[in-house]
Design an enzyme around this catalytic site. Structure first.
Site, short mmCIF file in Angstrom:
data_model
loop_
_atom_site.label_atom_id
_atom_site.label_comp_id
_atom_site.label_asym_id
_atom_site.label_seq_id
_atom_site.Cartn_x
_atom_site.Cartn_y
_atom_site.Cartn_z
NE ARG A 55 -0.04 1.58 3.43
CZ ARG A 55 0.92 2.48 3.58
NH1 ARG A 55 2.20 2.10 3.73
NH2 ARG A 55 0.67 3.76 3.60
N GLY A 56 0.23 2.41 -0.15
CA GLY A 56 0.99 3.65 -0.33
C GLY A 56 1.10 3.88 -1.83
CB ALA A 57 0.30 6.85 -3.92
NE ARG A 101 -6.21 0.73 -1.88
CZ ARG A 101 -5.60 1.34 -0.86
NH1 ARG A 101 -4.31 1.20 -0.68
NH2 ARG A 101 -6.28 2.09 -0.01
CD GLN A 122 -3.50 2.57 6.64
OE1 GLN A 122 -4.13 2.93 7.62
NE2 GLN A 122 -4.09 2.31 5.49
CG ASP A 171 -3.16 8.03 -1.76
OD1 ASP A 171 -3.07 8.53 -0.63
OD2 ASP A 171 -2.81 6.86 -2.03
CG ASN A 212 -2.58 11.51 2.32
OD1 ASN A 212 -2.02 10.60 1.71
ND2 ASN A 212 -2.29 11.77 3.58
CE LYS A 213 -5.49 5.53 4.15
NZ LYS A 213 -6.48 4.67 3.42
O1 MRU Z 1 -4.67 3.12 2.03
P1 MRU Z 1 -3.19 3.37 1.97
O2 MRU Z 1 -2.46 2.85 3.16
O3 MRU Z 1 -2.60 2.91 0.66
O4 MRU Z 1 -3.06 4.95 1.99
C1 MRU Z 1 -1.79 5.51 1.89
C2 MRU Z 1 -1.77 6.99 2.01
O5 MRU Z 1 -2.78 7.63 2.11
C3 MRU Z 1 -0.42 7.63 1.91
O6 MRU Z 1 -0.38 8.79 2.69
C4 MRU Z 1 -0.15 8.02 0.45
O7 MRU Z 1 -0.34 6.91 -0.40
C5 MRU Z 1 1.23 8.53 0.25
S1 MRU Z 1 2.45 7.28 0.41
C6 MRU Z 1 3.96 7.95 0.08
#
Ligand code: MRU
Length: 353
Positions: A53-55, A94, A202, A243, A253-254
């Protein structure tokens, strides 16, 4: 010296017919384990269930995921069929992080009418080269973001972050956390306040783990404590990842990030976003067009597998929110800082000027 100690979130094992290896992030922090994936369905499942996970990390996994699918290919036609189907499948895993469709698009850019010109084994070698390049470039962009942002963190600062935008979420090093790692490497003393980040934690599971391993002082707080911690004067800046960022700077973002940005404004605390150019979606004029992933209700009605709400309760579970550009003091990219956040400044910095 860098205290950065996070193993690579995504690795490719072997040559063009090799397989994908990921840290299973759902097991952290209690277990650091890797899983091997050798078919597209397993890569799809790993992305959907947040094992990766994470963009930026999702983008890298998607790029290698395309290659995984072609292991089965028996002819160039078959290779092309698999590639198309895998791209559609992985793109659907996603919707919010644009890095996924960006990376898949970049992998596919070699094809078009020219597939029949080469044996498929040569295309596979080319795909491996491209996916590896996406990964290496992401690592370099993370280091550069760290360089461009580190001076913002002064001695004695309290820095609040939300979710995990660290090495686990990228090729290595992170986006928001790269800024912290780099400031730490410069000898700056500061403390990070990590929002736990309900529903999937997270911040608690991943950010607190990463920063502790690096020796950066970190204090974990529940999401609903951020206002009080700001009011007590413990926070001097906020840095988060992203994201998808629209052409005017509106940033997805999250879930919970928008709330943190509103709190930062109320307490006159600068709010920064750190993101590579692969996270910008300049086809969208503003954040209203960003697709927001909706996730299953049990993530909210249960806590780590234990039901904590009536079984039939209605739940709303958007995984992301959009912070409007006017709440963002600056965006730290690998090409420099965008500050103030305006459409013109975004276009200028991304163009390298
Ligand atoms: O649902 P996730 O854990 O994939 O969400 C991740 C985030 O929101 C991060 O802040 C974002 O992807 C940036 S990661 C460098």
């Amino acid at each position: 010296m860098s205290g950065y100690k996070v193993p690579l979130s995504v690795t490719w094992v072997g040559g063009p017919k090799g397989h994908l290896r990921l840290i299973d992030q759902t097991l952290l922090p209690s277990r650091l384990e890797e899983i091997d994936l050798a078919d597209v369905e397993s890569v799809f499942e790993a992305i959907v269930s947040l094992r990766v996970r994470g963009a930026p990390a999702i983008g890298i996994a998607g790029a290698f995921g395309l290659l995984v699918g072609t292991r089965e290919a028996t002819s160039t036609d078959h290779f092309q069929e698999i590639l198309k189907a895998s791209a559609i499948r992985l793109n659907a895993s996603r919707p919010t992080a644009v890095n996924l469709s960006w990376a898949i698009g970049r992998m596919l850019k070699h094809f078009g009418d020219s597939v029949s010109l080469l044996p498929f084994e040569q295309w596979q070698a080319l795909l491996l080269e491209e996916a590896s390049l996406i990964q290496t470039e992401d690592h370099e962009m993370c280091r550069a973001m760290g360089d461009h942002g580190q001076e913002l963190i002064k001695d004695g600062f309290g820095v609040l972050t939300h979710c995990n935008a660290g090495g686990l979420a990228t090729a290595a090093y992170g986006t928001a956390l790269a800024v912290m790692y780099r400031a730490h490497e410069q000898g700056r003393n500061f403390r990070v306040f990590a929002d736990e980040t309900r529903p999937l934690l997270q911040g608690a599971r991943l950010t607190a783990w990463e920063l502790s391993k690096a020796g950066i002082p970190v204090t974990l707080i529940c999401d609903n404590m951020a206002a009080q911690v700001m009011k007590e004067g413990k926070i001097q800046m906020v840095i988060v990842g992203a994201d998808r960022i629209a052409a005017n700077g509106d940033t997805a973002n999250k879930i919970g990030t928008y709330g943190v940005a509103c709190l930062a404004k109320a307490h006159n605390i600068p709010f920064y976003v750190a993101a590579p150019s692969s996270t910008f979606d300049l086809t969208l004029a503003d954040g209203s067009g960003i697709p927001i992933e909706q996730r299953k209700s049990t993530e909210v009605s249960s806590f780590q597998g234990v039901q904590c709400a009536p079984a039939d309760i209605d739940v709303y579970n958007p995984a992301f929110d959009v912070t409007t550009a006017e709440l963002i003091r600056g965006i730290i990219t690998e090409k420099g800082r965008i500050e103030p956040v305006t459409g013109a400044n975004i276009a200028r910095v991304l163009a390298g000027n």
